[in-house]
Motif scaffolding. Structure first.
Motif, short mmCIF file in Angstrom:
data_model
loop_
_atom_site.label_atom_id
_atom_site.label_comp_id
_atom_site.label_asym_id
_atom_site.label_seq_id
_atom_site.Cartn_x
_atom_site.Cartn_y
_atom_site.Cartn_z
N ARG A 230 -0.98 1.87 -5.91
CA ARG A 230 -0.49 3.24 -5.98
C ARG A 230 -1.43 4.20 -5.25
NH1 ARG A 230 4.79 2.76 -7.08
NH2 ARG A 230 5.18 1.53 -8.97
N GLU A 231 -0.91 5.36 -4.95
CA GLU A 231 -1.71 6.37 -4.26
C GLU A 231 -2.98 6.72 -5.03
OE1 GLU A 231 0.37 9.47 -1.50
OE2 GLU A 231 1.47 9.43 -3.39
N ASN A 232 -2.92 6.62 -6.37
CA ASN A 232 -4.09 6.97 -7.19
C ASN A 232 -5.09 5.82 -7.32
OD1 ASN A 232 -2.83 5.17 -8.92
ND2 ASN A 232 -2.34 6.69 -10.50
N GLY A 233 -4.83 4.71 -6.62
CA GLY A 233 -5.75 3.58 -6.64
C GLY A 233 -5.47 2.54 -7.70
N ASN B 74 0.86 -1.18 0.00
CA ASN B 74 0.00 0.00 0.00
C ASN B 74 0.90 1.24 0.00
OD1 ASN B 74 -1.74 2.10 0.55
ND2 ASN B 74 -2.91 1.00 2.10
N GLU B 75 1.07 1.86 -1.17
CA GLU B 75 2.00 2.97 -1.30
C GLU B 75 1.64 4.13 -0.38
OE1 GLU B 75 4.18 4.83 -5.10
OE2 GLU B 75 2.03 5.29 -5.04
N ALA B 76 0.36 4.44 -0.24
CA ALA B 76 -0.05 5.56 0.60
C ALA B 76 0.32 5.31 2.06
CB ALA B 76 -1.55 5.80 0.46
N ALA B 77 0.12 4.08 2.54
CA ALA B 77 0.45 3.76 3.93
C ALA B 77 1.96 3.79 4.14
CB ALA B 77 -0.10 2.38 4.29
N LEU B 78 2.72 3.33 3.15
CA LEU B 78 4.18 3.35 3.24
C LEU B 78 4.67 4.79 3.34
CD1 LEU B 78 6.86 1.78 3.17
CD2 LEU B 78 6.76 1.90 0.67
N ILE B 79 4.14 5.67 2.51
CA ILE B 79 4.53 7.07 2.53
C ILE B 79 4.18 7.72 3.86
CG2 ILE B 79 4.04 9.34 1.52
CD1 ILE B 79 3.82 7.95 -1.21
N ASN B 80 3.03 7.38 4.39
CA ASN B 80 2.61 7.94 5.68
C ASN B 80 3.60 7.56 6.79
OD1 ASN B 80 0.52 9.38 7.27
ND2 ASN B 80 0.29 7.39 8.25
#
Length: 381
Positions: A360-363, A16-22
């Motif tokens: 990806r962050e864009n789904g 999950n790219e968004a969770a990794l970035i967070n």
């Protein structure tokens, strides 16, 4: 989520790219607020496709051996590259000094044996053991009696540590900063006399910094306490980098309504994912991983025991409950599978390794790695 899961070929790890970035933003904020340097412990997460992303937020990596050190050198260039091993081979050390900034030794004896190989541009450290267990023992406790990990105060007394520039201690496992605080008390009490000769202290890993509810302010105070001695501070989380940032997608292959001789019943669901092969910590820790949409055993209308598809009788993932009846072909998402599961998986029984994809962050879902027969075959001959 359901849209991409329906079309996904299983088994497959999904990052999950968004969770990794967070998570990375939280670690970057720690660097900014304290001046410490955060390193990715690759033993927990070494999916190098994400190293360029990791490099945008934190200071570097730490390795547990020659291959991890090489991976960081190749894929996360211009970042710090640290390595620690309980013991080194001379031929490997000769390669490590060319690619690592910091090399941490496990004992004064190893340091004396190899210090002539360490050039001036490489900083040498010593791992210490404060002999304070904060996690109740077990196979993940580096401070258990007669641990081989790190030197105790008695181990180093009277030994020549000239040339050692840093101390490293790693005593935690999935813990909050209160455990670090009491450990730091013990470290300063036992090893504080060495601080004037040092340039840095590494607080190791096991810090669940990105977990909800973690006391970051207490961690900051611990870091600031060490810095008051005029020392640089490193911290090397592994799990915290990719905590809750990935799933393992699996499919139901068969449903077995098992009736024992004593008339007890158990409904078994055989999956194309295996505890033994794809999430070894389920058996080693042991623990029962969470599944999206599942409840605790007995809390729903339908109860199942999930098993892997190997010949190992104990390849049991756990017992789960659902509000709906499962059927062959249904897909499941096991949570928190980016850490350790991916680096520790294996091909026992010739079971294929899961693919690796990124949400990806864009789904959009992108598959970045497939494994096949050659990956199994070429490991053996």
């Amino acid at each position: 989520m359901n849209k991409w899961l329906k079309s996904l070929k299983t088994p497959c790890y999904v990052i999950n790219e968004a969770a990794l970035i967070n998570n990375l933003k939280t670690l970057s904020d720690l660097e900014i607020s304290t001046g410490c340097k955060v390193l990715l412990a690759q033993k927990a997460f070494s999916a190098f496709a994400f190293y360029p992303l990791v490099a945008k937020y934190i200071s570097g990596t730490t390795a547990s051996g020659i291959f991890e050190a090489r991976l960081a050198h190749e894929e996360m260039q211009n970042k710090e590259n640290h390595v620690y091993s309980p013991a080194y081979k001379e031929d490997e050390l000769k390669e490590l000094v060319k690619i690592c900034d910091h090399i941490i030794f496990n004992s004064p004896e190893q340091w004396q044996k190899f210090k002539k190989l360490i050039p001036e541009n490489v900083s040498a450290g010593l791992r210490i053991n404060p002999e304070l267990s904060t996690q109740g023992g077990g196979i993940y406790d580096p401070c258990a009696p007669f641990s081989r990990l790190g030197s105790t105060l008695k181990n180093i007394q009277g030994k020549d540590l000239g040339g050692i520039e840093g101390l490293h201690f790693h005593t935690l496992c999935e813990q909050d900063s209160d455990a670090l605080e009491v450990t730091l008390d013990e470290v300063i009490k036992k090893f504080g006399d060495l601080f004037p000769m040092l340039k840095w202290v590494n607080l190791g890993g096991g810090h669940h910094i990105t977990r909800e509810g973690y006391d970051i302010r207490r961690l900051e105070k611990c870091i600031e306490r060490v810095m008051k001695y005029g020392l640089d501070v490193y911290i090397e989380p592994g799990e915290a980098v990719a905590l809750n940032a990935g799933w393992l997608a699996a499919s139901v292959l068969d449903i077995i309504n098992h009736v024992g001789d004593d008339e007890r019943r158990m409904i078994l669901a055989v999956l194309d994912a295996s505890a033994a092969c794809h999430m070894p910590d389920v058996l080693e820790m042991p623990y029962t991983p969470k599944i999206i949409g599942a409840k605790e055993k007995g809390e729903g209308k339908f109860n199942y025991r999930f098993t892997g598809n190997t010949c190992l009788a104990g390849d049991i993932i756990g017992d789960y409950s659902f509000e709906y009846e499962l059927k062959e072909g249904d897909k499941l998402l096991f949570c928190d599978m980016a850490i350790y599961s991916m680096v520790k998986n294996n091909t026992f029984n010739g079971i294929p390794l899961p693919s690796i994809a990124v949400l990806r962050e864009n789904g959009e879902l992108e598959t970045i790695k497939h494994f096949g027969y050659s990956d199994f075959k070429n490991r053996l001959s």
